[in-house]
Scaffold this active site. Structure first.
Site, PDB file in Angstrom:
ATOM      1  N   TRP A   1       0.836  -1.211   0.000  1.00 30.74           N
ATOM      2  CA  TRP A   1       0.000   0.000   0.000  1.00 30.74           C
ATOM      3  C   TRP A   1       0.873   1.265   0.000  1.00 30.74           C
ATOM      4  O   TRP A   1       0.683   2.168  -0.821  1.00 30.74           O
ATOM      5  CB  TRP A   1      -0.936  -0.036   1.214  1.00 30.74           C
ATOM      6  CG  TRP A   1      -1.870   1.142   1.354  1.00 30.74           C
ATOM      7  CD1 TRP A   1      -2.126   2.113   0.430  1.00 30.74           C
ATOM      8  CD2 TRP A   1      -2.675   1.461   2.509  1.00 30.74           C
ATOM      9  NE1 TRP A   1      -3.052   3.020   0.933  1.00 30.74           N
ATOM     10  CE2 TRP A   1      -3.395   2.646   2.201  1.00 30.74           C
ATOM     11  CE3 TRP A   1      -2.862   0.868   3.754  1.00 30.74           C
ATOM     12  CZ2 TRP A   1      -4.280   3.232   3.110  1.00 30.74           C
ATOM     13  CZ3 TRP A   1      -3.743   1.458   4.652  1.00 30.74           C
ATOM     14  CH2 TRP A   1      -4.445   2.625   4.330  1.00 30.74           C
TER      15      TRP A   1
ATOM     16  N   ASP B   1       1.056  -8.194  -1.698  1.00 35.11           N
ATOM     17  CA  ASP B   1      -0.333  -7.724  -1.726  1.00 35.11           C
ATOM     18  C   ASP B   1      -0.367  -6.272  -2.177  1.00 35.11           C
ATOM     19  O   ASP B   1       0.380  -5.434  -1.654  1.00 35.11           O
ATOM     20  CB  ASP B   1      -0.944  -7.835  -0.317  1.00 35.11           C
ATOM     21  CG  ASP B   1      -2.367  -7.305  -0.289  1.00 35.11           C
ATOM     22  OD1 ASP B   1      -3.259  -7.996  -0.813  1.00 35.11           O
ATOM     23  OD2 ASP B   1      -2.590  -6.179   0.231  1.00 35.11           O
TER      24      ASP B   1
ATOM     25  N   TYR C   1      -3.988   1.776  -4.926  1.00 31.36           N
ATOM     26  CA  TYR C   1      -2.804   2.258  -4.194  1.00 31.36           C
ATOM     27  C   TYR C   1      -1.966   3.154  -5.108  1.00 31.36           C
ATOM     28  O   TYR C   1      -1.235   2.679  -5.975  1.00 31.36           O
ATOM     29  CB  TYR C   1      -1.959   1.099  -3.665  1.00 31.36           C
ATOM     30  CG  TYR C   1      -2.638   0.216  -2.629  1.00 31.36           C
ATOM     31  CD1 TYR C   1      -3.803   0.621  -1.974  1.00 31.36           C
ATOM     32  CD2 TYR C   1      -2.104  -1.017  -2.277  1.00 31.36           C
ATOM     33  CE1 TYR C   1      -4.417  -0.178  -1.031  1.00 31.36           C
ATOM     34  CE2 TYR C   1      -2.714  -1.833  -1.316  1.00 31.36           C
ATOM     35  CZ  TYR C   1      -3.874  -1.404  -0.705  1.00 31.36           C
ATOM     36  OH  TYR C   1      -4.476  -2.201   0.235  1.00 31.36           O
TER      37      TYR C   1
ATOM     38  N   HIS D   1     -12.257  -5.553  -2.556  1.00 31.39           N
ATOM     39  CA  HIS D   1     -11.548  -4.647  -1.661  1.00 31.39           C
ATOM     40  C   HIS D   1     -12.469  -4.038  -0.599  1.00 31.39           C
ATOM     41  O   HIS D   1     -12.942  -2.918  -0.746  1.00 31.39           O
ATOM     42  CB  HIS D   1     -10.883  -3.546  -2.493  1.00 31.39           C
ATOM     43  CG  HIS D   1      -9.771  -2.834  -1.789  1.00 31.39           C
ATOM     44  ND1 HIS D   1      -8.880  -2.022  -2.450  1.00 31.39           N
ATOM     45  CD2 HIS D   1      -9.391  -2.815  -0.493  1.00 31.39           C
ATOM     46  CE1 HIS D   1      -8.016  -1.522  -1.581  1.00 31.39           C
ATOM     47  NE2 HIS D   1      -8.310  -1.974  -0.383  1.00 31.39           N
TER      48      HIS D   1
ATOM     49  N   SER E   1     -11.162  -9.207   0.753  1.00 30.57           N
ATOM     50  CA  SER E   1     -10.556  -8.484   1.864  1.00 30.57           C
ATOM     51  C   SER E   1     -11.729  -7.889   2.628  1.00 30.57           C
ATOM     52  O   SER E   1     -12.602  -7.264   2.021  1.00 30.57           O
ATOM     53  CB  SER E   1      -9.628  -7.386   1.339  1.00 30.57           C
ATOM     54  OG  SER E   1      -9.004  -6.734   2.419  1.00 30.57           O
TER      55      SER E   1
HETATM   56  N1  LIG Z   1      -8.644  -2.782   2.890  1.00 30.46           N
HETATM   57  C1  LIG Z   1      -7.578  -3.520   2.643  1.00 30.46           C
HETATM   58  O1  LIG Z   1      -7.691  -4.501   1.945  1.00 30.46           O
HETATM   59  C2  LIG Z   1      -6.275  -3.146   3.259  1.00 30.46           C
HETATM   60  C3  LIG Z   1      -6.217  -2.136   4.225  1.00 30.46           C
HETATM   61  C4  LIG Z   1      -5.009  -1.889   4.857  1.00 30.46           C
HETATM   62  C5  LIG Z   1      -3.875  -2.609   4.507  1.00 30.46           C
HETATM   63  N2  LIG Z   1      -3.953  -3.572   3.547  1.00 30.46           N
HETATM   64  C6  LIG Z   1      -2.759  -4.351   3.135  1.00 30.46           C
HETATM   65  O2  LIG Z   1      -2.032  -4.740   4.289  1.00 30.46           O
HETATM   66  C7  LIG Z   1      -0.690  -4.264   4.197  1.00 30.46           C
HETATM   67  C8  LIG Z   1      -0.124  -4.011   5.571  1.00 30.46           C
HETATM   68  O3  LIG Z   1      -0.890  -3.086   6.311  1.00 30.46           O
HETATM   69  P1  LIG Z   1      -0.459  -1.574   6.504  1.00 30.46           P
HETATM   70  O4  LIG Z   1       0.610  -1.253   5.504  1.00 30.46           O
HETATM   71  O5  LIG Z   1      -1.708  -0.786   6.503  1.00 30.46           O
HETATM   72  O6  LIG Z   1       0.090  -1.531   7.981  1.00 30.46           O
HETATM   73  P2  LIG Z   1       1.275  -2.222   8.792  1.00 30.46           P
HETATM   74  O7  LIG Z   1       1.893  -3.300   7.991  1.00 30.46           O
HETATM   75  O8  LIG Z   1       0.723  -2.535  10.113  1.00 30.46           O
HETATM   76  O9  LIG Z   1       2.301  -1.008   8.989  1.00 30.46           O
HETATM   77  C9  LIG Z   1       3.140  -0.615   7.933  1.00 30.46           C
HETATM   78  C10 LIG Z   1       3.941   0.624   8.291  1.00 30.46           C
HETATM   79  O10 LIG Z   1       4.675   0.452   9.500  1.00 30.46           O
HETATM   80  C11 LIG Z   1       5.983   1.041   9.368  1.00 30.46           C
HETATM   81  N3  LIG Z   1       6.932  -0.085   9.464  1.00 30.46           N
HETATM   82  C12 LIG Z   1       6.915  -1.228   8.723  1.00 30.46           C
HETATM   83  N4  LIG Z   1       7.894  -2.063   9.097  1.00 30.46           N
HETATM   84  C13 LIG Z   1       8.551  -1.467  10.103  1.00 30.46           C
HETATM   85  C14 LIG Z   1       9.635  -1.845  10.912  1.00 30.46           C
HETATM   86  N5  LIG Z   1      10.240  -3.025  10.746  1.00 30.46           N
HETATM   87  N6  LIG Z   1      10.063  -0.984  11.873  1.00 30.46           N
HETATM   88  C15 LIG Z   1       9.458   0.193  12.041  1.00 30.46           C
HETATM   89  N7  LIG Z   1       8.392   0.606  11.313  1.00 30.46           N
HETATM   90  C16 LIG Z   1       7.940  -0.209  10.343  1.00 30.46           C
HETATM   91  C17 LIG Z   1       6.009   1.734   8.016  1.00 30.46           C
HETATM   92  O11 LIG Z   1       5.540   3.093   8.117  1.00 30.46           O
HETATM   93  P3  LIG Z   1       6.407   4.300   8.748  1.00 30.46           P
HETATM   94  O12 LIG Z   1       7.849   3.992   8.547  1.00 30.46           O
HETATM   95  O13 LIG Z   1       5.934   5.526   8.047  1.00 30.46           O
HETATM   96  O14 LIG Z   1       5.996   4.319  10.203  1.00 30.46           O
HETATM   97  C18 LIG Z   1       4.982   0.937   7.244  1.00 30.46           C
HETATM   98  O15 LIG Z   1       4.415   1.637   6.169  1.00 30.46           O
HETATM   99  C19 LIG Z   1      -0.821  -3.032   3.291  1.00 30.46           C
HETATM  100  O16 LIG Z   1       0.414  -2.621   2.750  1.00 30.46           O
HETATM  101  C20 LIG Z   1      -1.793  -3.537   2.273  1.00 30.46           C
HETATM  102  O17 LIG Z   1      -1.145  -4.381   1.335  1.00 30.46           O
HETATM  103  C21 LIG Z   1      -5.137  -3.846   2.927  1.00 30.46           C
END
Ligand SMILES: NC(=O)c1ccc[n+]([C@@H]2O[C@H](COP(=O)([O-])OP(=O)(O)OC[C@H]3O[C@@H](n4cnc5c(N)ncnc54)[C@H](OP(=O)(O)O)[C@@H]3O)[C@@H](O)[C@H]2O)c1
Length: 327
Positions: free
Chosen positions: A21, A51, A56, A121, A152
């Site tokens: 994303w 994913d 996005y 989605h 999702s």
């Molecule tokens: N409706 C849907 O279907 C939907 C909704 C949400 C997400 N998703 C999918 O789920 C995936 C994951 O969820 P998400 O991206 O929303 O949230 P997440 O994986 O919980 O958090 C990702 C964010 O955390 C930070 N981060 C990642 N790894 C890190 C690490 N090792 N150490 C420190 N900070 C770290 C980064 O942002 P910063 O560095 O800016 O803090 C990163 O963008 C998405 O990319 C997407 O593919 C789908």
């Protein structure tokens, strides 16, 4: 890296996979260089599942993935999503014509003949009561445009209802230390039906990395700023729907449980991997460092029963009330 079977597809997917994303938009600026580097780093770690979604960055995420895949020789599965380009975003619009157009656009963006996995989605709940939507997905499968499809979802009830459609191969749902309800009934049913589970938002939008504080700021184009109270989309997608300040307090209670030598992000991901029903967690990463840190959670030893019980107790006392019955 360890691999797990994915529904009834026959695929073996990396238990830590990649959420793309942030490579599109909505998380502040991510340069093309960082995005490509993060993807290559993830693949170098053995990640083989990515994913993304058509919305996005209005296709940017899909196009960057396509670029990286062309430079790689290993088998990589890409899951994309359709539906969020609808405006207004209403159930009847999840029809054959619109879905076909979205699929055609993703095929172009990803530059492939067939999509590996297409996910609805987070459609309105009514869509799970519209067999015609799933019939259209069956026809797109028959036509060779998509190999498999899944959903999702926002809510556990939607996940359970979606699995009544026999060709739903996977369910993507928010599952992390702040969102434990999916493990109660849904995981059991998904295992029975051999439906794959993608654990999204595994780091609670970065909060569970333990790096944030009351002083942390987010840019205007970051949903952790503009959707903190659900102004743009479901509030559950931002910090998993947990109030930021109280989330920070919970993080401090969790911190002593992080095993020596592990980062808190790895600990949060390892907790997810303790659940066999999960096919993979899909943490987002904005650069190489995060991608490698996350991938290496797969190498951590299992958490002890005692640690699991302590995490559950913290959830029950400090988080549950905010989220448990909402999603
Ligand atoms: N409706 C849907 O279907 C939907 C909704 C949400 C997400 N998703 C999918 O789920 C995936 C994951 O969820 P998400 O991206 O929303 O949230 P997440 O994986 O919980 O958090 C990702 C964010 O955390 C930070 N981060 C990642 N790894 C890190 C690490 N090792 N150490 C420190 N900070 C770290 C980064 O942002 P910063 O560095 O800016 O803090 C990163 O963008 C998405 O990319 C997407 O593919 C789908």
């Amino acid at each position: 890296m360890n691999y797990r079977s994915f529904g009834r597809t026959g695929w073996q997917v990396s238990e830590i996979s990649f959420g793309a994303w942030a490579l599109g938009a909505d998380w502040g600026y991510v340069s093309e260089e960082d995005a490509l580097d993060a993807l290559h780093a993830a693949l170098d770690q053995g990640i083989n599942f990515i994913d993304t979604a058509d919305v996005y960055g209005d296709g940017r995420s899909e196009r960057l993935i396509a670029q990286v895949i062309k430079e790689r020789s290993e088998q990589i599965y890409v899951a994309t999503k359709a539906g969020r380009r609808l405006n207004p975003h209403i159930a009847p619009a999840y029809n054959r014509e619109n879905l076909t157009a979205f699929v055609e656009r993703s095929l172009k963006n990803l530059d492939v003949e067939a999509l590996d996995l297409l996910q609805l989605h987070c459609p309105p709940t009514e869509v799970y009561y519209m067999p015609e939507t799933f019939a259209a997905l069956d026809d797109l499968t028959q036509a060779g445009k998509i190999k498999y499809y899944g959903v999702s979802v926002e809510k556990v009830e939607e996940a359970i209802k979606a699995m009544e459609f026999p060709n739903v191969q996977s369910v993507q749902i928010i599952f992390n230390i702040f969102r434990q309800r999916p493990a109660e009934l849904f995981f059991q049913l998904a295992e029975q039906k051999q439906v794959g589970i993608l654990a999204r938002v595994p780091l609670a939008s970065g909060l569970l990395s333990g790096k944030m504080s009351r002083q942390t700021t987010f840019t205007d184009d970051d949903h952790r700023n503009y959707n903190r109270h659900g102004e743009a989309f479901d509030v559950g997608e931002t910090f998993s729907g947990v109030d930021y300040e109280s989330g920070l307090e919970v993080v401090e209670r969790l911190r002593p449980l992080v095993p020596q030598g592990a980062t808190m992000a790895q600990f949060a991901l390892r907790w997810i991997l303790m659940f066999d029903a999960v096919s993979c967690a899909i943490p987002g990463a904005k650069n190489r460092r995060q991608a490698v840190d996350n991938a290496q959670a797969a190498g951590l030893p299992a958490l002890s029963d005692e640690t699991m019980a302590q995490i559950r107790a913290i959830y029950d006392t400090a988080v549950r009330e905010q989220v448990h019955q909402r999603w």
